[in-house]
Design a protein around this motif. Structure first.
Motif, short mmCIF file in Angstrom:
data_model
loop_
_atom_site.label_atom_id
_atom_site.label_comp_id
_atom_site.label_asym_id
_atom_site.label_seq_id
_atom_site.Cartn_x
_atom_site.Cartn_y
_atom_site.Cartn_z
N LEU A 1 -2.34 -3.02 12.16
CA LEU A 1 -1.36 -3.24 11.11
C LEU A 1 -0.02 -2.65 11.55
O LEU A 1 0.02 -1.62 12.24
N LEU B 1 -4.36 -9.06 1.58
CA LEU B 1 -5.59 -8.78 2.33
C LEU B 1 -6.52 -9.99 2.28
O LEU B 1 -7.17 -10.34 3.28
N ARG C 1 0.83 -1.21 0.00
CA ARG C 1 0.00 0.00 0.00
C ARG C 1 0.87 1.26 0.00
O ARG C 1 0.55 2.24 -0.68
N GLY D 1 -9.50 -10.32 5.43
CA GLY D 1 -10.09 -9.01 5.66
C GLY D 1 -9.12 -8.08 6.34
O GLY D 1 -8.00 -8.46 6.69
N GLU D 2 -9.56 -6.84 6.53
CA GLU D 2 -8.69 -5.82 7.13
C GLU D 2 -8.39 -6.18 8.59
O GLU D 2 -9.30 -6.31 9.41
#
Length: 370
Positions: free
Chosen positions: A77, A67, A31, A72-73
């Motif tokens: 993190l 992911l 990301r 899932g999120e």
């Protein structure tokens, strides 16, 4: 799990908690890289913006893979790596070429070569990304190379030559004000010489390239050439085409000339526009060389300008010049895609080596004259 997660190689082992932490790290890094490329894309236009945006989209695909594996999120993190974070910050505050050069080195270190949960396509993507970033950086280097070459050479010449001069003069035992005068005289003489030399060099290169550019002087002869027996193919062979391709192009040109009111141009296929860009502009190179030589040459003189003398001035000059040589060497390494530390140490060794030789000679002359 999604279809994307199911594309993991069948040989991948059963995931552990450690694997999941690594996936989270890879998700964050992908990301961050996507944001980096989008930030760089904002500064470019046209094709370069499209390429950088496509790279960001590819990083998004990689992020989606991790992911999906995570299901899932995650609630928490990890922070992005220091290198990726630094690149993102630099993308907002520094020139895009400098950041691309760093990104080029980062892309060569793919995390997926030994990652069992990465797909072969992802590992292949990372290798291709390295070449894409290299190509983008090469475009910027070509546009920058003329003035950049003069700037780097000028700064390093100023640092090394004036350090050698002031240390050599100082080692003879003369008064500090004489060392200062010698350093300033060396600065002015060297800067003028570098500027004039760079102007003549670049102007001569551009004139040479202009003389080798294809032209259209023979365009009005196309209507009168024999379709099957003519020398037009030889023109294209001199410009780098094979015999077969040159003959085919010559036939097309003559046929086109008979069917058009406006005669086609003879130029091509080889143009030297990029060569002119690489060489740079004569005045730009001369001014850059003058200013950067002067900025480099003033550094060894600073200790004497602030009133230091003797060993204190010598040590201060060595420290200041050493730091400058390390910075310029590292910058050249980064922009050229080479290891910055190696380039920095090479610059330092060259500069200190030249200074040591002249200092020893100064000591010898000083003893002899004394």
């Amino acid at each position: 799990m999604t279809a994307l997660a199911a594309s993991v190689p069948a040989a991948a082992p059963t995931p552990t908690a450690r694997d999941r932490r690594r996936w989270a790290r890879l998700l964050v890094d992908e990301r961050a890289e996507a944001r980096l490329y989008r930030e760089l894309a904002k500064r470019r236009e046209g094709e370069e913006r499209e390429i950088l945006t496509a790279l960001a989209e590819a990083e998004d695909r990689h992020a989606a893979h991790w992911l999906a594996l995570l299901g899932g999120e995650p609630v928490r993190l990890p922070r992005p790596g220091v290198g990726t974070t630094t690149l993102g910050w630099m993308a907002k505050h520094f020139g895009w070429l400098f950041v691309l050069a760093l990104a080029q080195q980062a892309e060569t270190r793919s995390p997926y070569d030994d990652e069992p949960y990465a797909t072969p396509a992802m590992a292949a993507d990372e290798k291709i990304h390295s070449e894409v970033v290299r190509g983008l950086a090469a475009r910027g280097r070509r546009r920058l190379s003329g003035s950049f070459r003069a700037a780097v050479f000028g700064a390093n010449d100023g640092l090394v030559s004036n350090l050698a001069l002031v240390l050599g003069i100082g080692a003879t035992g003369v008064a500090p004000h004489f060392v200062l005068f010698s350093g300033l005289a060396g600065l002015l003489a060297g800067a003028l010489s570098m500027g004039a030399g760079e102007f003549v060099s670049v102007r001569s290169q551009r004139e040479l390239l202009a003389a080798t550019d294809p032209n259209d002087h023979g365009g009005d002869a196309l209507l009168h050439l024999d379709l099957d027996a003519n020398e037009l193919a030889l023109v294209y062979r001199t410009r780098g085409m094979s015999g077969t391709d040159a003959a085919a192009r010559a036939r097309r040109m003559i046929e086109a000339a008979h069917g058009l009111d406006d005669l086609p141009a003879l130029t091509g296929p080889i143009r030297t526009t990029e060569d002119h860009e690489v060489v740079g502009q004569a005045w730009g190179a001369a001014v850059s060389s003058f200013l950067f030589f002067a900025s480099g040459a003033i550094i060894p003189v600073l200790p004497w300008m602030v009133g230091l003398s003797g060993l204190a001035a010598v040590v201060a000059a060595l420290v200041l010049v050493g730091i400058s040589l390390l910075l310029t060497g590292a910058t050249v390494g980064l922009l050229s895609g080479a290891p910055p530390l190696r380039r920095a140490l090479r610059q330092l060794a060259i500069g200190y080596g030249a200074a040591a030789i002249t200092y020893v000679l100064g000591l010898v002359f000083g003893v002899t004259m004394g």
